[in-house]
Design a protein around this motif. Sequence first.
Motif, short mmCIF file in Angstrom:
data_model
loop_
_atom_site.label_atom_id
_atom_site.label_comp_id
_atom_site.label_asym_id
_atom_site.label_seq_id
_atom_site.Cartn_x
_atom_site.Cartn_y
_atom_site.Cartn_z
N ARG A 361 -20.59 41.77 -75.41
CA ARG A 361 -20.78 41.76 -76.88
C ARG A 361 -21.70 42.89 -77.32
N ASP A 362 -22.85 43.01 -76.68
CA ASP A 362 -23.83 44.03 -77.07
C ASP A 362 -23.29 45.44 -76.84
N ALA A 363 -22.60 45.63 -75.73
CA ALA A 363 -22.05 46.96 -75.43
C ALA A 363 -20.99 47.34 -76.47
N THR A 364 -20.17 46.37 -76.85
CA THR A 364 -19.12 46.64 -77.84
C THR A 364 -19.74 47.04 -79.17
N VAL A 365 -20.77 46.31 -79.60
CA VAL A 365 -21.42 46.62 -80.87
C VAL A 365 -22.12 47.97 -80.79
N ARG A 366 -22.78 48.25 -79.67
CA ARG A 366 -23.53 49.49 -79.53
C ARG A 366 -22.61 50.71 -79.52
N LEU A 367 -21.44 50.58 -78.91
CA LEU A 367 -20.54 51.73 -78.77
C LEU A 367 -19.68 51.96 -80.01
N ALA A 368 -19.54 50.96 -80.84
CA ALA A 368 -18.72 51.13 -82.05
C ALA A 368 -19.46 52.01 -83.04
N PRO A 369 -18.80 52.98 -83.65
CA PRO A 369 -19.46 53.82 -84.66
C PRO A 369 -20.00 52.98 -85.81
N ASP A 370 -21.16 53.37 -86.31
CA ASP A 370 -21.78 52.59 -87.38
C ASP A 370 -20.88 52.45 -88.60
N ARG A 371 -20.04 53.46 -88.84
CA ARG A 371 -19.19 53.39 -90.03
C ARG A 371 -18.14 52.27 -89.92
N PHE A 372 -17.93 51.76 -88.68
CA PHE A 372 -16.98 50.66 -88.51
C PHE A 372 -17.64 49.29 -88.59
#
Length: 394
Positions: A361-372
């Motif tokens: 979960r944390d890795a997915t959120v961290r790697l997703a661009p902030d604009r998404f």
Amino acid sequence: MDVEERRSAAVVGGGVGGLAAAVALHRAGWDVAVHERAPALEPIGAGLILWPNAVRALEVLGLGDGLKAQAVALSGSGVRRPDGRWLSRTDGDRVVSRYGGPQLAIVRAGLTELLASALPPGCLRLGTTVTDVDEGGPDRRASIRCDDRLVPADLVVAADGVNSRVRRALWPMQPPAEYCGYVAWRAVVRAPATGSGAASETWGRAERFGVVPVGPDQIYVYATANAPARTPRADELSELRTRFGRWHDPIPALLDAIEPGDLLRHDILAVRPSLRGLHRGRVALLGDAAHAMEPNLGQGAGLAIEDAVVLAHAMAGSAPVAAGLARYDRARTGRVARLARQSRLLGRLTQSPSATVAAVRDATVRLAPDRFALRGFDAAATWRPPVPTTQEQS
């Protein structure tokens, strides 16, 4: 006089949803009374985040200026780990650009007072317990029993919360509200402003902690944790300090600022499965009484206010009550069911005790661009009120 011409509404419950329904129906030309069992509208509760959809609904009620005078426009938001590392950050300007307005944060009591101030004198019937309801019919008015008095009405709005007595009476096959496996603590503390004007939520394993500025020196704090359902105890603050006292700043200082008497603890309940219809006879369910969901989208109060605006729009003019309630059903059931599912999924992810789930979960959120980061809130925040009728605009 035909039964449809009398246009009186009895609202059961004086919380945010019930007050919003009363304001909306009053503005649509109804004679409204709010029946609330508490002897006064006490300043209970903590804070609220209102997404642009909720703000638009309040603007329809003529409360936009009053809301913005009291609320804090959040400059941004983000998700952190317990060590303080940011997983995701969203600038407030991006919220405005995407949804047409900012997120506003406000003390719940302030919103309650704002709604109550828009009601006509004598509308609030405090210290009144509703013990029974008759749904009425096409040619027969509904009624509620308040202690030993029978109160007839063309429309009854049940806004009496997650454990709604009206829902239990008229939807006897609907299971009671279900415990979701975790609890929430909430408080508003007096503390120096964080300076950023931004909100944050910190994710641990099966635990979360939120920080939301709601005034120049007021911070709304909330926390969740997996735990058995139980009655609040005197040592709730000690439990919070044990769970979160070693998390990143400013969480320890905020915990120290909580007055024990101001700390609220609630078991998280949800209405499942979602009701397929939000009315029966001349009775409409609204807010948590209709669709209590897990508080993971920040939409509980917002959806109740939406319900109120849509209900009043559907009931405006001289159309039969049954036809108006059918329109309300069509407009609301699908939307609230979809958001309830989304909130439940987010709860499963954020409250998972699994180290593997938390890491992914944390890795997915961290790697997703902030604009998404905002896209997951599109279904909720893009809602716009129905176009008011001439009567509603007057």
